[in-house]
Design a protein around this motif. Structure first.
Motif, PDB file in Angstrom:
ATOM      1  N   ASN A 137      48.351  43.267  35.089  1.00 16.15           N
ATOM      2  CA  ASN A 137      48.252  43.017  33.708  1.00 16.15           C
ATOM      3  C   ASN A 137      48.568  41.801  33.392  1.00 16.15           C
ATOM      4  OD1 ASN A 137      47.220  43.555  31.036  1.00 16.15           O
ATOM      5  ND2 ASN A 137      48.996  44.582  30.428  1.00 16.15           N
ATOM      6  N   PRO A 138      48.050  40.688  34.004  1.00 19.95           N
ATOM      7  CA  PRO A 138      48.497  39.300  33.851  1.00 19.95           C
ATOM      8  C   PRO A 138      48.430  38.727  32.500  1.00 19.95           C
ATOM      9  CG  PRO A 138      46.197  39.210  34.957  1.00 19.95           C
ATOM     10  CD  PRO A 138      46.661  40.815  34.762  1.00 19.95           C
ATOM     11  N   LEU A 139      49.591  37.837  32.351  1.00 18.30           N
ATOM     12  CA  LEU A 139      49.505  36.760  31.254  1.00 18.30           C
ATOM     13  C   LEU A 139      48.360  35.839  31.379  1.00 18.30           C
ATOM     14  CD1 LEU A 139      50.726  35.573  28.830  1.00 18.30           C
ATOM     15  CD2 LEU A 139      52.434  34.246  30.336  1.00 18.30           C
TER      16      LEU A 139
ATOM     17  N   PRO B 293      37.994  34.066  41.472  1.00 21.53           N
ATOM     18  CA  PRO B 293      38.042  35.403  41.065  1.00 21.53           C
ATOM     19  C   PRO B 293      38.023  35.475  39.486  1.00 21.53           C
ATOM     20  CG  PRO B 293      39.227  35.278  42.771  1.00 21.53           C
ATOM     21  CD  PRO B 293      38.949  33.806  42.639  1.00 21.53           C
ATOM     22  N   SER B 294      37.525  36.599  38.838  1.00 18.50           N
ATOM     23  CA  SER B 294      37.806  36.678  37.476  1.00 18.50           C
ATOM     24  C   SER B 294      39.143  37.396  37.066  1.00 18.50           C
ATOM     25  CB  SER B 294      36.665  37.825  36.932  1.00 18.50           C
ATOM     26  OG  SER B 294      36.819  38.832  37.501  1.00 18.50           O
ATOM     27  N   VAL B 295      39.463  37.061  36.065  1.00 18.08           N
ATOM     28  CA  VAL B 295      40.816  37.901  35.817  1.00 18.08           C
ATOM     29  C   VAL B 295      41.190  39.247  35.906  1.00 18.08           C
ATOM     30  CG1 VAL B 295      42.275  38.257  33.718  1.00 18.08           C
ATOM     31  CG2 VAL B 295      41.085  36.077  33.579  1.00 18.08           C
ATOM     32  N   LYS B 296      39.782  40.101  35.775  1.00 17.49           N
ATOM     33  CA  LYS B 296      39.835  41.491  36.267  1.00 17.49           C
ATOM     34  C   LYS B 296      40.216  41.426  37.719  1.00 17.49           C
ATOM     35  CE  LYS B 296      37.367  45.680  35.954  1.00 17.49           C
ATOM     36  NZ  LYS B 296      36.042  46.386  35.559  1.00 17.49           N
ATOM     37  N   GLU B 297      39.445  40.679  38.491  1.00 22.61           N
ATOM     38  CA  GLU B 297      39.598  40.737  39.954  1.00 22.61           C
ATOM     39  C   GLU B 297      41.230  40.476  40.466  1.00 22.61           C
ATOM     40  OE1 GLU B 297      35.041  39.738  41.300  1.00 22.61           O
ATOM     41  OE2 GLU B 297      36.385  38.065  40.420  1.00 22.61           O
TER      42      GLU B 297
ATOM     43  N   ALA C  34      43.695  40.564  38.340  1.00 19.73           N
ATOM     44  CA  ALA C  34      44.871  41.629  38.116  1.00 19.73           C
ATOM     45  C   ALA C  34      44.686  42.873  39.178  1.00 19.73           C
ATOM     46  CB  ALA C  34      44.046  42.268  36.847  1.00 19.73           C
ATOM     47  N   GLY C  35      43.511  42.928  39.802  1.00 21.54           N
ATOM     48  CA  GLY C  35      43.501  43.881  40.577  1.00 21.54           C
ATOM     49  C   GLY C  35      44.107  43.666  42.005  1.00 21.54           C
ATOM     50  N   LEU C  36      44.269  42.249  42.143  1.00 23.88           N
ATOM     51  CA  LEU C  36      45.044  41.781  43.362  1.00 23.88           C
ATOM     52  C   LEU C  36      46.715  41.800  43.085  1.00 23.88           C
ATOM     53  CD1 LEU C  36      42.720  38.822  44.270  1.00 23.88           C
ATOM     54  CD2 LEU C  36      42.924  41.131  45.720  1.00 23.88           C
ATOM     55  N   GLY C  37      47.099  41.944  42.042  1.00 21.83           N
ATOM     56  CA  GLY C  37      48.393  42.100  41.261  1.00 21.83           C
ATOM     57  C   GLY C  37      49.027  40.903  40.815  1.00 21.83           C
ATOM     58  N   VAL C  38      48.040  39.972  40.526  1.00 22.45           N
ATOM     59  CA  VAL C  38      48.615  38.755  39.923  1.00 22.45           C
ATOM     60  C   VAL C  38      49.276  39.111  38.698  1.00 22.45           C
ATOM     61  CG1 VAL C  38      47.688  36.463  39.037  1.00 22.45           C
ATOM     62  CG2 VAL C  38      47.106  37.403  41.204  1.00 22.45           C
TER      63      VAL C  38
END
Length: 261
Positions: free
Chosen positions: A17-19, A201-205, A207-211
């Motif tokens: 859920n990145p900043l 990658p998009s923000v959603k992608e 986020a899915g990678l754990g960024v």
């Protein structure tokens, strides 16, 4: 900087859920970013340098850098994190001084980069930044991918050394391959920040990678300057004004700044 604001900024770094940071370069861009819904304001060293008449690359004087950070912090209500390049100093002691000045100006976070410096020279600089404040979020930028200095193993080695020196987060611009980003997230025991741009990658992608943090660096300022260049070219060649059709309304922009005087 207040302890409460510093804790808030730190809490925004959440893997998956990145900043998300739309980097600003002057007071007006910071207010526009905040008005768009930003949870925090980050500066871009390149954009700041260009706006103040200097090239990027530790060429901007520290007084100008600190003054700009203070101006942004005074007119925004969300946490501010400042990109201070390599620290605007020749020695670790100088890094401590500039970080202390940035914190006094109102920032709760900093980016400090290794750039062309070898890790053994960067570790004391990160430790010096940490010594300036227990609360400031120190985001250590590793330029292995940006400068072609190494892959995942080298990046992880540097990240471990920088974290041991007092960094709170690790920023790896230039890493856009999902497999690489996943390996970095897995191997770094701290919030991982990546730089996004068209084609990444998009923000959603991410986020899915754990960024835990996504920023865009100087991209928005470059896009703004592209409007300047193309508008001027159109004006001088065709004598028309179509590039100005999507400009921010005068009253809107004026009110954003008037409300914070």
């Amino acid at each position: 900087m207040t302890s409460e604001t510093a804790r808030l900024f730190r809490s925004l770094h959440v893997p998956s859920n990145p900043l998300v940071l739309a980097n600003a370069w002057d007071v007006a861009s910071a207010r526009l970013v905040e008005d768009a819904g930003a949870a925090a304001i980050a500066t871009t060293s390149a954009g700041v340098a260009w706006s103040l008449g200097a090239p990027d690359g530790d060429r901007l004087g520290r007084e100008l850098a600190v003054d700009l950070i203070a101006r942004i912090a005074r007119v925004t209500t969300v946490p501010v994190t400042a990109d201070i390049e390599g620290g605007y100093a020749d020695t670790p002691g100088g890094v401590t001084e500039i970080v202390a000045a940035v914190v006094a100006a109102g920032a709760v976070g900093i980016n400090i980069e290794d750039g062309p410096r070898p890790p053994e020279e960067v570790v004391p600089r990160i430790a010096a930044a940490r010594a300036a404040s227990d609360e400031v979020f120190v985001n250590a930028r590793i330029d292995t991918f940006l400068r072609g200095l190494g892959g995942v193993p080298e990046t992880l080695e540097r990240a471990a050394a920088y974290l041991a020196a007092g960094a709170d987060g690790i920023f790896v611009p230039g890493a856009t391959d999902p497999a690489v980003i996943a390996a970095l997230v897995e191997g770094i025991d701290a919030p991982v920040n990546v730089m996004a741009h068209p084609g990444a990658p998009s923000v959603k992608e991410l986020a899915g990678l754990g960024v835990a943090r996504v920023s865009v660096g100087s991209s928005i300022s470059q896009a703004a300057y592209a409007v300047v260049r193309e508008s001027a070219r159109e004006l001088f060649s065709a004598g028309t004004y179509s590039r100005l059709e999507d400009s921010v309304d005068y009253v809107t922009l004026n009110d954003l700044l008037t409300s914070r005087i």
